[in-house]
Design a protein around this motif. Structure first.
Motif, PDB file in Angstrom:
ATOM      1  N   GLU A 107      17.362  61.758  58.633  1.00 34.95           N
ATOM      2  CA  GLU A 107      18.221  62.916  58.894  1.00 34.95           C
ATOM      3  C   GLU A 107      19.236  63.105  57.771  1.00 34.95           C
ATOM      4  O   GLU A 107      19.453  64.226  57.290  1.00 34.95           O
TER       5      GLU A 107
ATOM      6  N   SER B  69      10.609  62.696  64.060  1.00 33.27           N
ATOM      7  CA  SER B  69      12.051  62.593  64.280  1.00 33.27           C
ATOM      8  C   SER B  69      12.353  61.214  64.846  1.00 33.27           C
ATOM      9  O   SER B  69      12.395  61.020  66.069  1.00 33.27           O
ATOM     10  N   PRO B  70      12.550  60.220  63.950  1.00 26.32           N
ATOM     11  CA  PRO B  70      12.860  58.879  64.458  1.00 26.32           C
ATOM     12  C   PRO B  70      14.161  58.863  65.240  1.00 26.32           C
ATOM     13  O   PRO B  70      15.039  59.718  65.041  1.00 26.32           O
ATOM     14  N   ARG B  71      14.276  57.896  66.120  1.00 26.18           N
ATOM     15  CA  ARG B  71      15.503  57.724  66.896  1.00 26.18           C
ATOM     16  C   ARG B  71      16.413  56.732  66.180  1.00 26.18           C
ATOM     17  O   ARG B  71      15.978  55.942  65.350  1.00 26.18           O
ATOM     18  N   GLY B  72      17.670  56.770  66.562  1.00 25.65           N
ATOM     19  CA  GLY B  72      18.620  55.868  65.939  1.00 25.65           C
ATOM     20  C   GLY B  72      18.300  54.406  66.159  1.00 25.65           C
ATOM     21  O   GLY B  72      18.559  53.567  65.290  1.00 25.65           O
ATOM     22  N   ASP B  73      17.708  54.069  67.315  1.00 27.65           N
ATOM     23  CA  ASP B  73      17.423  52.658  67.582  1.00 27.65           C
ATOM     24  C   ASP B  73      16.042  52.222  67.101  1.00 27.65           C
ATOM     25  O   ASP B  73      15.628  51.098  67.334  1.00 27.65           O
ATOM     26  N   ASP B  74      15.315  53.110  66.408  1.00 26.98           N
ATOM     27  CA  ASP B  74      14.051  52.711  65.789  1.00 26.98           C
ATOM     28  C   ASP B  74      14.337  51.853  64.560  1.00 26.98           C
ATOM     29  O   ASP B  74      15.316  52.083  63.831  1.00 26.98           O
TER      30      ASP B  74
ATOM     31  N   THR C  90      18.092  48.993  62.117  1.00 32.37           N
ATOM     32  CA  THR C  90      17.713  50.276  62.704  1.00 32.37           C
ATOM     33  C   THR C  90      18.225  51.434  61.849  1.00 32.37           C
ATOM     34  O   THR C  90      19.083  51.262  60.976  1.00 32.37           O
ATOM     35  N   HIS C  91      17.702  52.617  62.141  1.00 33.16           N
ATOM     36  CA  HIS C  91      18.193  53.811  61.450  1.00 33.16           C
ATOM     37  C   HIS C  91      19.691  53.999  61.687  1.00 33.16           C
ATOM     38  O   HIS C  91      20.440  54.331  60.762  1.00 33.16           O
TER      39      HIS C  91
ATOM     40  N   ASP D 183      22.398  60.076  62.772  1.00 30.75           N
ATOM     41  CA  ASP D 183      21.814  58.994  63.577  1.00 30.75           C
ATOM     42  C   ASP D 183      20.724  58.235  62.839  1.00 30.75           C
ATOM     43  O   ASP D 183      20.428  57.088  63.175  1.00 30.75           O
ATOM     44  N   THR D 184      20.085  58.895  61.857  1.00 31.58           N
ATOM     45  CA  THR D 184      18.959  58.248  61.173  1.00 31.58           C
ATOM     46  C   THR D 184      19.042  58.458  59.670  1.00 31.58           C
ATOM     47  O   THR D 184      19.672  59.406  59.182  1.00 31.58           O
TER      48      THR D 184
END
Length: 554
Positions: A30, A199-204, A224-225, A26-27
């Motif tokens: 990750e 832990s960034p989010r996918g939409d960050d 985004t990530h 997702d990122t």
């Protein structure tokens, strides 16, 4: 009748390629952590005679993240990265993400006015830049009231290597810059320390990449990530890349092609990224000979330059399994010439900043068709999980084979522009990108790019697409590069003019080139004038700047 949503291009995918993929990560953080865990001692970056492993990258970016936090960098803040194709660029991205923020990718050719706008618009609170750029540009910019930068980290192009290549670094020495924090100092002072876990989010937002601003002020595309992780996987799976490969970084890392097509793939696939500071043909060719890369993606002007180097042989290119080119249209004659010189077929790839690089690509091992009516080379078929339509001037879906605007939707399309809701709504209504590019899809599902909307020439009421004229002129053996624009004409409104640079030692007259085109094109299409230049103006990514030529011919 075939429709776009039926996706007829699925039959064109190479054997074993799935039409859709499930994102593995997702990122970006990750996927990087997975590569570090899997093979910490694998080489992540080769830079002249130096190298960094994935463990080295992890430790250096940890140190930068800790330093950022101690300087007041908080979650959601932005680190502007203003450097060439150096290891520091990659460390900067990872450090910003590990500190809970995002990066702002800045063209190292930008001067004070441009840098001021980008720093102010992005609201960046920290800056990582080359020492020479700080001294010549950034120092005065951050002293102004328009920007919010509180902390400056500096790096040297000599960092991470010992061989001072005098072709690039004559007169360059390592040294600290007063008022800044040296990156080497950060690595020493914060060695072994880890930042607070994030832990960034996918939409960050992972990276703000700014458009060129050809139709107004530059806009920050919010990559985004999830956007970047998806298209990093697209590259990896489409090209079949893995840890045994090596990537040649010829595209600028600040550009979306370099960000995803170089950095993203390397971080995901766990393979080395070969960097050489900036594109200087002889230096890059030496890097090819020394590090033997297997894959690269870059502008066609890069490949024209490298393949035309005196002394270059097919053996120099023998390590490559594949090359892809994007960012500018490719004439079929150029792909033929490149294959004759190198033995490699250039696969087309197409995308924009707003699509995180690829939205279309030619399947590996397949040759793109040439449209018989226009002579255009196909840009490929939509990549995984992507739907592309052609809309007419009324915004309705055009019949297959008819020309209209290319509109794209998929996991790689950005959610919008930074703090510009009106521009977002105009270009991305409902999340579907209006590219501004004109093209069509044939019955088999191949897509063809005709040109940019704004570049169309109106010659006495007839539409002339510069790309078609350029493709014809590229077929002349003396032509190295060509750009076609419309210039004012009292009788026709506009007439067609070609700007041409010739191959070394080649000679041809203006009338000969006009006659060459006249034999192959309708009367309203062939150029009425030709101007010869030693070099055509280009962006740092190698795209020829028609707008500059148009302005000079007005």
């Amino acid at each position: 009748m075939t429709t776009y949503t039926e996706r007829p291009w699925l039959a064109l995918y190479r054997d074993g390629t799935r039409a859709d993929i499930t994102p593995a990560f997702d990122t970006m953080l990750e996927l990087f952590r997975a590569s570090v865990s899997r093979a910490p001692d694998a080489v992540a970056i080769r830079y002249f005679d130096g190298s960094l492993t994935f463990a080295d990258l992890d430790a250096r970016s940890d140190a930068l993240a800790v330093a950022l936090a101690e300087q007041g960098f908080a979650a959601g803040d932005r680190l502007a990265v203003y450097t060439q194709n150096n290891p520091a660029f990659v460390v900067g991205l990872l450090g910003a993400w590990k500190a809970g923020g995002s990066a702002v990718a800045i063209n190292p050719m930008n001067k004070a006015r441009e840098l001021t706008y980008l720093l102010a618009d992005s609201g960046a609170t920290a800056l990582l830049c080359l020492e020479e750029l700080y001294a010549s540009v950034a120092r005065d910019v951050i002293a102004g009231d328009e920007v919010r930068v509180r902390t400056v980290f500096t790096c040297s192009p000599l960092d991470e290597q010992t061989r001072n290549d005098q072709r690039l670094f004559a007169g360059t020495n390592r040294g600290g810059v007063e008022g800044t924090i040296g990156l080497e100092q950060v690595f020493a002072e914060y060695a072994g320390r880890s930042p607070a876990p994030v832990s960034p989010r996918g939409d960050d937002v992972a990276v703000l990449t700014y458009t060129s601003g050809t139709t107004g002020v530059p806009k920050g595309a919010m990559n985004t990530h999830a956007n970047m992780a998806f298209n990093s996987q697209t590259y990896r799976d489409w090209m079949g890349l893995g840890p045994d490969d090596a990537l040649l970084g010829v595209a600028p890392l600040f550009h979306i092609t370099g960000l995803v097509g170089h950095v993203g793939i390397a971080l995901l696939a766990g393979c080395p990224l070969v960097l050489a500071h900036r594109f200087e043909p002889h230096v890059v060719m030496d890097a090819i000979r020394e590090h033997r890369p297997t894959f690269t993606v870059g502008s066609i002007t890069v490949f024209i330059s490298l393949s035309g180097l005196e002394g270059a042989t097919k053996d120099d290119w023998s390590s490559f399994r594949m090359v892809y080119s994007g960012g500018a249209p490719i004439a079929p004659a150029v792909t033929d010439q490149f294959q004759d010189k190198t033995g490699l077929y250039i696969h087309n790839i197409y995308g924009l900043t707003e699509t995180n690089s690829p939205s279309h690509a030619v399947p590996l091992g397949v040759k793109a068709p040439v449209d018989p009516s226009s002579g255009a080379l196909s840009v490929g078929v939509p990549v995984f999980n992507t739907v592309v339509r052609i809309l007419d001037e009324d915004g309705k879906e055009a019949p297959v084979g008819e020309i209209g605007e290319i509109v794209t939707s998929g996991p790689q399309v950005v959610p919008g522009y930074w703090q510009k809701p009106e521009a977002t709504e105009q270009s991305l209504p409902g999340g579907e990108l209006r590219t501004g590019d004109v093209g069509f899809m044939d019955e088999q599902g191949w897509f063809f790019l005709v040109d940019r909307k704004k570049d169309m020439i109106n010659a006495a009421g007839y539409k002339v697409w510069p790309r078609e004229v350029e493709d014809v002129l590229y077929g002349h053996p003396a032509v190295r590069e060509v750009a076609v624009v419309g210039v004012p004409d009292e009788y026709r409104g506009e007439s067609v003019k070609a700007y041409v640079s010739l191959k070394p030692g080649a000679e041809v007259s203006e009338q000969e080139l006009i006659g060459f085109a006249k034999e192959q094109m309708a009367a309203y299409k062939y150029p009425r004038s030709v101007e010869f230049l030693d070099e055509l103006p280009k962006t740092t990514t190698g795209k020829i700047l028609r707008r500059e030529l148009r302005a000079s011919g007005a």
